[in-house]
Scaffold this motif. Sequence first.
Motif: not given
Length: 414
Positions: A348, A351, A376, A379
């Motif tokens: 993640r 990316r 999230d 990340a």
Amino acid sequence: WSLGLLFQELFTTYEQVRSGRLPAESESTSFRDYIAWLQRQSLEPAEHYWRKTLRGFTAPTPLPGALPRSPDSVLRRQHLNVWLPAQLTTDLQAFVRQHHLTLNALVQAAWTLVLSRHTGEQDILFGATTSGRSAEVSGIEHAIGLFINTLPVRIFVDEDATALSWLQQLHTQQLELRQFEHTPLTHLQRWSDVPRGTPLFESLFIVENFPVDAAVNSASAELGIRDFSAREQADTPLEAYVIPGDSLELRLLFDAARFEPSTPERLLRHWSVALQALISTPDSRLGTLSLVTGEEREQVLRSFNASSRRFDSSCLHLQFEAQAVLTPDATALSFGDVSLSYRHLLQRVRRVSHRLQSLGLRPDAPVGLFVHRSADMVAAMLAILHAGGAYVPLDPDYPSDRLSWMLQDSRAPF
């Protein structure tokens, strides 16, 4: 006290018999005279004094550094002692003479300071034995009998008071207490605010101011006691003794089941330091007096702080990547029902990082992070760092005006 008198009378009588004289009858006050005096004393003034003295005290002063009492533990008495240097003993005696105090008040004050510093309490209460030989009874100092009594001594450690003014206050307090030192301890327990069944105190302070060996040695030129020892057994877990002499002796009797071996040693050291501090700087505030020895100060400042360690100076996201290589399948992040391994979290992160770099993110450029607390969020923080940027936390719950101002102020391009 009575033991010394008994030996004196024994040896004196022996000398008289040896010389062919009849032993003289003792004219000293008898214990019966003391009991008669005691029965004539009214308890009303004593009750008024002690209720006032003990008002507001609801629980015994904690024992310094004591371990919890085990229900099946057996009292195991041990003792430690230290003799103060002769010069310090002389200085203590000169100090009390100069300021019209008593050695008892000075040593008791030093012990109070030790209890206060080790327990964190300012309102200190401990038991203290008194001779019980009231000056109102004529000749009582030569009587044989069980006059001794144990009384609570309550002392407030005023950190803002000077050492000398505090000592003078304690001396006055001791003089006042002597008027009521014949009061039975059972009455005091009932007059206090400590709940029934709870002891008033768990430690004792004792001054042995009538040495038996001195009394015996002065009694006879022909007879003497070669060896003298005493065994004492009490139910209190901590007792502080003071034995006057050319070198003042400080002694602690303690329950070995309640104290680590180092605790009584430390209490004795601090007691000695407290005595030195009180007479060295009598005009200093009590709160500024240190009971720490030079060795302990060096230990705190140097030994305990020798904690330097080498840390990985690499960036956080690089450390995270290194850990992902070592333990790719270990759990790296948990939030609610979401659980990510190092491998999946790193995927993640990369990316989002590549996306930011493809948009033209420059090194050290700020990136607004507008997201609620979540997996999230973590990340995205790592991804921004991985891409070379710096994240600007934008809480979605902030007012829109504040968020607009933060974006303008940070000039975040993404």
